[in-house]
Design an enzyme around this catalytic site. Structure first.
Site, PDB file in Angstrom:
ATOM      1  N   LYS A   1       0.846  -1.188   0.000  1.00 46.11           N
ATOM      2  CA  LYS A   1       0.000   0.000   0.000  1.00 46.11           C
ATOM      3  C   LYS A   1       0.886   1.244   0.000  1.00 46.11           C
ATOM      4  O   LYS A   1       1.964   1.259   0.596  1.00 46.11           O
ATOM      5  CB  LYS A   1      -0.904  -0.041   1.235  1.00 46.11           C
ATOM      6  CG  LYS A   1      -2.009   0.997   1.280  1.00 46.11           C
ATOM      7  CD  LYS A   1      -2.882   0.760   2.503  1.00 46.11           C
ATOM      8  CE  LYS A   1      -3.954   1.811   2.683  1.00 46.11           C
ATOM      9  NZ  LYS A   1      -4.771   1.556   3.897  1.00 46.11           N
TER      10      LYS A   1
ATOM     11  N   SER B   1      -9.488   1.627   3.276  1.00 43.39           N
ATOM     12  CA  SER B   1      -8.602   2.410   2.444  1.00 43.39           C
ATOM     13  C   SER B   1      -7.579   1.582   1.668  1.00 43.39           C
ATOM     14  O   SER B   1      -6.857   2.120   0.827  1.00 43.39           O
ATOM     15  CB  SER B   1      -7.865   3.455   3.297  1.00 43.39           C
ATOM     16  OG  SER B   1      -7.049   2.811   4.275  1.00 43.39           O
TER      17      SER B   1
ATOM     18  N   SER C   1      -9.923  -0.870   7.315  1.00 46.44           N
ATOM     19  CA  SER C   1      -9.354  -0.636   5.992  1.00 46.44           C
ATOM     20  C   SER C   1      -8.711  -1.834   5.331  1.00 46.44           C
ATOM     21  O   SER C   1      -8.381  -1.782   4.146  1.00 46.44           O
ATOM     22  CB  SER C   1      -8.334   0.511   6.058  1.00 46.44           C
ATOM     23  OG  SER C   1      -8.977   1.743   6.254  1.00 46.44           O
TER      24      SER C   1
END
Length: 459
Positions: A76, A153, A177
């Site tokens: 990420k 996210s 997330s």
């Protein structure tokens, strides 16, 4: 080849049936074929990935291979890698911003020989449960239906995992997330016990963890990530993380279908989670309804505290940069400008209130081994929405089931429980006692064996 699991790849490398170079080439080709539609990646370094694959191939031939040698992994965008872009999903961060340190999860994966070949997209500052971002031209899309969000996210990580961009993907989770995108993309997503995976920068409730297609892959990844790193003062001492043998007979499972606040659970979601609980019951577990333990006061207090935290960060930006933040985020943080100290303190105190309530719920009159619940009350929503309601006044109605485990520091696993009539994945959440990461993985593995065969991946 790109869709093979970690254990399959390692066995094939060991036997000489596959080369890390061949696998890396296949993953790059898969990503190239799907990226025009999915927008999962914000950076790819194909040359460096292939060079790393050649080095891995040499180690396998020399008999010096490491734990995850040659296995592709994505990171990420908020996982720091020295010299890599570090813009946190927002156009407010200057284009030249790069990390000057290596986050512990990135270091552990590199040391284990995994090939971090790409970085995945995320919303502004990771504060949305979708892939909507001011930085990227298009939001990340859900491979099961590209009109919809993969969740967030860890948006790009989930889209990449479901679309076959290799077996391992690293996300972060402060309120859901990892688990929300895992649930909405049919994946396995683990929010480890707080401190199980050392992380930098750290924050209350924030963890890093795996997004994969199987429990086995999540467990192999966690075993590498859960190594000590003194840069995280909340790190746990080394402990068992690989799934243990689990006898379902006599296990006490709580079934939570009402979180106490937030959006009501939609009928298709409730039916899938209830069916999973009934399957565990048939296998010998004791399942009992669990009453709501979270409250609207807890949720709203944490919301106000997070608004103030983000408002302080955003208001410190020069005006020209501040204007580049996603408008939804600006609208969300705006009320914090009028909060007084008492409001912020009371909001912060609700984190502890939820922590105590979540842990106490497992130790009621009949102590529970695990809690089953939906990951989210609804399936995936449109890709251009910031949240399920797309309303900054009510931003967190969809995280009522995931947020408690962040505050309580309990491990929580998302895993596919079935599909809606429209073919969208429905996520089952398995929450364990603090530190029992091995237990939630074991119960997830048991569910993989019990559930109906999943649908083919949308690769």
């Amino acid at each position: 080849m790109a869709a093979l699991g970690t254990a399959e790849l390692l066995a094939a490398y060991r036997d000489g049936q596959l080369s890390p170079v061949e696998v890396m080439q296949a993953v790059l080709a898969q990503a190239q074929a799907r990226e025009g539609q999915l927008h999962a990646l914000c950076a790819v370094d194909a040359d460096a990935a292939l060079a790393a694959a050649r080095d891995s191939e040499a180690r396998w031939r020399a008999g010096t291979a490491r734990a995850l040698d040659g296995v592709p992994v994505t990171l990420k965008e908020n996982i720091a890698v020295p010299g890599a872009a570090y813009r946190l999903g927002t156009a407010a961060t200057p284009p030249g911003a790069v990390a000057d340190f290596e986050a512990p999860p990135a270091a552990r994966l590199r040391e284990a020989g995994a090939i971090a070949w790409a970085r995945t997209t995320m919303p502004d500052y990771g504060m949305l449960s979708s892939g909507l971002s001011s930085l990227y031209p298009e939001p990340a899309r859900n491979p099961w239906n590209p009109a919809l969000t993969p969740g967030g996210s860890s948006a790009g990580a989930a889209a990449a995992a479901a679309a076959g961009y290799g077996p391992l993907h690293l996300g972060t989770d402060i309120g859901g997330s990892i688990r929300l995108p895992a649930g909405w993309c049919g994946l396995v997503g683990l929010k480890p016990s707080h401190g199980r995976v050392p992380i930098k920068p750290g924050y209350a409730g924030r963890v890093a963890g795996p997004l994969t297609r199987t429990v086995a892959d999540a467990a192999l990844m966690l075993a590498v990530l859960a190594q000590p790193d003194a840069r995280d003062p909340t790190q746990l001492p080394p402990g068992r993380v690989m799934p243990r043998a689990l006898d379902l007979r006599g296990l006490r499972l709580g079934l939570l279908l009402d979180a106490g606040w937030g959006a009501a659970v939609e009928p298709e979601v409730a039916a899938a989670i209830t069916a999973a609980a009934q399957a565990f019951e048939r296998a010998g577990a004791v399942v009992e309804p669990l009453a709501p333990f979270a409250t609207r006061e807890m949720a709203d207090g944490i919301d106000r505290f997070w608004r103030m935290r983000s408002w302080l960060d955003i208001s410190a930006l020069p005006p020209a940069q501040r204007e580049r933040v996603l408008l939804y985020i600006l609208d969300w943080v705006a009320p914090a400008a009028g909060y007084d100290g008492a409001t912020v303190f009371q909001g912060y105190s609700q984190m502890q209130a939820l922590r105590e309530a979540a842990n106490a719920a497992m130790d009621a009159a009949h102590p529970l081994d695990f809690v089953l619940s939906p990951v989210a009350p609804m399936p995936a929503f449109p890709a251009h929405q910031a949240s399920a309601l797309h309303d900054p006044r009510r931003p967190f109605e969809h995280i009522a089931f995931t947020l408690p485990a962040n505050m309580s520091e309990q491990p929580a696993l998302a895993i596919n429980a079935g599909y809606t009539a429209a073919g969208l994945p429905i996520g089952l959440q398995i929450v364990g006692r603090r530190f029992d990461d091995a237990g939630v993985l074991a119960l997830g593995a048991a569910w993989e064996q019990m559930r109906p065969a999943p649908r083919p991946w949308p690769v």
